[in-house]
Design an enzyme around this catalytic site. Structure first.
Site, PDB file in Angstrom:
ATOM      1  N   ASN A   2       1.169   4.736   0.343  1.00  0.00           N
ATOM      2  CA  ASN A   2       1.749   3.675  -0.493  1.00  0.00           C
ATOM      3  C   ASN A   2       0.990   3.517  -1.797  1.00  0.00           C
ATOM      4  OD1 ASN A   2       1.810   2.933   2.580  1.00  0.00           O
ATOM      5  ND2 ASN A   2       3.706   2.176   1.668  1.00  0.00           N
ATOM      6  N   GLY A  44      -3.210  -8.061   3.083  1.00  0.00           N
ATOM      7  CA  GLY A  44      -4.155  -7.023   3.469  1.00  0.00           C
ATOM      8  C   GLY A  44      -5.605  -7.416   3.288  1.00  0.00           C
ATOM      9  N   HIS A  81       5.053   1.841  11.216  1.00  0.00           N
ATOM     10  CA  HIS A  81       4.629   0.442  11.060  1.00  0.00           C
ATOM     11  C   HIS A  81       5.787  -0.370  11.619  1.00  0.00           C
ATOM     12  CE1 HIS A  81       3.163  -3.251   9.153  1.00  0.00           C
ATOM     13  NE2 HIS A  81       4.389  -3.443   8.703  1.00  0.00           N
ATOM     14  N   ASP A 135      -7.369  -0.672   9.016  1.00  0.00           N
ATOM     15  CA  ASP A 135      -6.266  -1.123   8.148  1.00  0.00           C
ATOM     16  C   ASP A 135      -6.845  -1.593   6.806  1.00  0.00           C
ATOM     17  OD1 ASP A 135      -3.658  -1.625   7.406  1.00  0.00           O
ATOM     18  OD2 ASP A 135      -3.672  -3.676   8.157  1.00  0.00           O
TER      19      ASP A 135
END
Lengths: 316, 430
Positions: free
Chosen positions: B100, B330, B185, B311
């Site tokens: 991403n 995040g 995901h 993550d």
């Protein structure tokens, strides 16, 4: 006697009014007691005081509002403060400035109070961390609208003498309502029994954990209630498929004389406004001077906001 | 380069079921020459270059299956150099980089760029993932075959989920032919639309739109149904709820073959930590209830969850200093993955060997790479840890370019002392 003295001795240390959740019992009593004194003042011919003379109040409204904004504006002016209302449509926020940057800019002008309404829950909390004046929450997202709950409590006390021991039903779109949340906290704290009434799609997850009983049958929810608080149903809820139609909603959750029969004979009808007549409330009931206190709520709103401004204004 | 002798260590190598006091020899090419109790001070050649590890723990370098790099496009959040420094200080020697970026990694021309930058700017092993669909739009699948041949380790839309069931079915069908690894995901976009935190009492109190556990469960159930028809290498990137664990448990009992990961955040934090709108804890999948957290821990213990990931999602401060609804999602975490995981060992939630396998040998096996082990002949990617050292997380001391740690001021036990990559000392703590 000793108890009353003790309550008086507790000073409000926290400078911000972010939500009912952050208030103590004695702080709430202080606000309500103070507001009562302003009710009479607001009815007199000379309404202006100089309690906040020299203080600057900025109204920062990111969401359209008629009654709350004008109520805060009037409250500030009656106490003698310089009141400035920011028109967000023309402001730098629309040009991409963040809330914190706006706050820092306003902070540089040394206001004493910022009254904020914002579409995001928690925005007043964020603001309060960045400015060194008092922040008053005039409604954030679906989290809290503390002055609305306080004015509702004052209206109830004005009519019923007290909140303690009353049975209160809050009906309508609980899921999206900050008014419902603030009222749940406040009425519980003041010793009332609270029912919420809504279709399942408009009841928030785990709402019972906030100390209420949830009903999907309005007649059961209104049973022997002293107060019926109606909430506004926003039209856009129909599109999100929360409900099949306004017609069906009115049939099951609109306040009609038939359903109101379940409540006590002297039950009061409240509504934070603006109303959708014929969607959540029968138009005759809304105007029934014996039952509806909707206009009184607006009137006492000014007194409550004056009390909040006076109490939370930065002490210098 | 001469042989290096690391001696007097407690060596744990889950792949070879090894847990003993001993040493390790690194040969002149940076490969592991020998390992175990036979490597001890007594039988080393005279004048050898030796490092006494003083009974500290020696494990394979960590393999982190879910890391976001800012290159290309978001270099101000993290670049390969800062990622590498952060990873090494946390004992991580291999990462799978998420696609991403801007532009996203969805074609072969991007792969060369990534590999070159990764090689030139970082000291860790970068295993790039590419997207499942063009521009992560969920419509047109990417060239699994060509991308895989170029060195793409696996396929995922990263922060997004393929929503269209027909597209997902075809992806899994095709992946079974090219043996591509699919990493999903799991989140139904419509159910989680505008969602910010776990749906429950906390979301009601904070007045924030909730993300129901169903958003995750429904995608996992859907994909596992496809897996029955189109058998491929299928990996659920992260799970967050007890209900999803039940689905996975049932599917494993039925004999379905797939793997599952979990973020260290979901194992170590819960929704209560969000407190007064702490945007650093705005995560995807969201932190859920304490019951969910306990179920995830149990699932790691039972081997239902195979992998723990950091993550690692660096976000600059500006994108977090906003209202909760507007703040970026995040948390940074690659450098605290191991110490935070060790908390689960110290509080007796998870056994040490199981914990280490979930961050070394298990992810390596899923990826099909020769990493995360101490095999003779493997690259000497190593991590030396002081299991008991107490320290406090201080965001200003983090090596990552972004300081959005969700565990600021948390008191941890266990710290990385040294990290070796291909036999070379790449990090040494002070």
């Amino acid at each position: 006697m000793a108890i009353i003295k003790k309550l008086k001795a507790i000073k409000i240390e926290q400078n911000h009014l972010l939500g009912i959740q952050n208030l103590s019992f004695s702080q709430i009593n202080d606000i309500l007691k103070q507001a009562k004194t302003f009710i009479t003042l607001n009815k007199s011919s000379s309404k202006k005081m100089d309690i906040l003379r020299g203080k600057t109040q900025i109204n920062l409204f990111f969401e359209p509002s008629t009654r709350t904004q004008s109520s805060f504006e009037l409250a500030g002016k009656r106490l003698g403060a310089d009141v400035m209302s920011m028109n967000i449509v023309n402001s730098a926020i629309k040009k991409g400035e963040t809330l914190i940057d706006t706050a820092m800019t306003l902070n540089a002008m040394h206001p004493d109070i910022i009254v904020i309404r914002h579409q995001d829950s928690g925005a007043p909390n964020l603001l309060s961390q960045k400015v060194n004046c008092s922040v008053i929450n005039a409604g954030d997202g679906r989290r809290e609208h503390p002055t609305q709950a306080l004015l509702d409590a004052l209206t109830i006390i004005n009519r019923k003498g007290k909140v303690e021991g009353l049975k209160i039903a809050i009906c309508g779109d609980i899921l999206h309502s900050r008014v419902a949340r603030s009222n749940i906290y406040l009425m519980n704290l003041l010793g009332a029994e609270v029912n919420v009434v809504a279709p399942k799609t408009l009841l928030p997850h785990s709402i019972e954990r906030l100390g209420v009983k949830a009903y999907t049958d309005m007649k059961k929810g209104l049973d022997k209630c002293d107060i019926v608080m109606m909430l506004r149903l926003q039209n856009e809820r129909m599109q999100g498929s929360f409900l099949p139609s306004a017609r069906e909603y009115y049939e099951y959750f609109g306040l009609t004389p038939d359903k109101l029969k379940m409540a006590k004979k002297d039950a009061l009808i409240m509504h934070p406004g603006p109303m959708n007549r014929g969607v959540e409330i029968d138009t005759n009931l809304a105007d029934d001077i014996n039952r509806s206190v909707i206009r009184e709520q607006v009137e006492l709103g000014v007194a409550v906001r004056m009390a909040c401004l006076k109490i939370f204004c930065k002490k210098t | 380069m001469r042989d290096k002798y690391l001696i007097n260590a407690r060596i744990i190598d889950p792949k070879n079921d090894l847990d003993e006091m001993g040493g390790l020899i690194i040969d002149s090419k940076g490969l592991i020459k020998a390992v175990g109790k036979k490597v001890s001070n007594g039988n080393l050649p005279a004048g050898a270059s030796k490092i006494d590890l003083k009974k500290q723990l020696l494990i394979p370098g960590l393999v982190d299956m879910r890391v976001f790099v800012g290159e290309p496009g978001y270099e101000y959040k993290e670049n390969f150099r800062t990622l590498s420094n952060a990873a090494l200080s946390g004992g991580v020697t291999s990462v799978v980089s998420m696609p991403n970026t801007s532009p996203v990694i969805d074609n072969v021309s991007m792969v060369d760029f990534l590999k070159r930058r990764g090689r030139d700017k970082s000291r860790i092993n970068i295993f790039p993932a590419a997207t499942l669909t063009k521009n992560t739009e969920g419509k047109q699948m990417t060239e699994f075959g060509l991308l895989k041949r170029k060195g793409i380790i696996g396929f995922t839309d990263g922060i997004k989920t393929v929503q269209d069931p027909q597209v997902m079915a075809r992806i899994m069908n095709l992946a079974s032919q090219s043996e591509a690894l699919i990493m999903q995901h799991a989140e139904d976009n419509i159910l989680s639309k505008n969602g910010l935190i776990n749906e429950g009492e906390i979301s009601t109190r904070l007045g924030l739109q909730g993300i129901p556990f169903l958003a995750e469960k429904i995608i996992v159930e859907r994909d596992l149904a496809f897996l029955e028809e189109y058998f491929c290498r299928y990996h659920i990137s992260q799970v967050s709820s007890e209900k999803t664990i039940s689905v996975i448990r049932r599917a494993k009992k039925e004999g379905k073959v797939f793997t599952t990961g979990v973020s260290i955040n979901n194992l170590s934090l819960n929704e209560n930590d969000i407190g007064d709108f702490r945007t650093f804890l705005k995560l995807s999948p969201p932190l859920r209830t304490e019951n969910d957290r306990k179920a995830l821990v149990q699932a790691v213990n039972d081997g239902i969850i195979d992998v723990i990931v950091s993550d690692h999602k660096p976000q600059d401060e500006e994108s977090k200093r906003l209202t909760f609804a507007q703040a970026a999602t995040g948390a940074s975490g690659v450098e605290t993955l191991l110490p935070l995981a060790l908390e689960l060992f110290h509080n007796k939630s998870i056994k040490l060997k199981r914990l280490i396998s979930s961050i070394t040998s298990n992810p390596a096996k899923i990826l099909g790479v020769n990493k995360g082990n101490l095999d003779k002949g493997s690259d000497a990617d190593l991590c030396i840890v002081d299991l008991d050292k107490k320290w406090t997380v201080d965001k200003d001391k983090l090596k990552s370019k972004s300081k959005n740690t969700p565990i600021e001021n948390r008191k941890l036990q266990g710290q990385v002392l040294k990290t070796f990559v291909k036999g070379e000392l790449a990090y040494e703590g002070i």
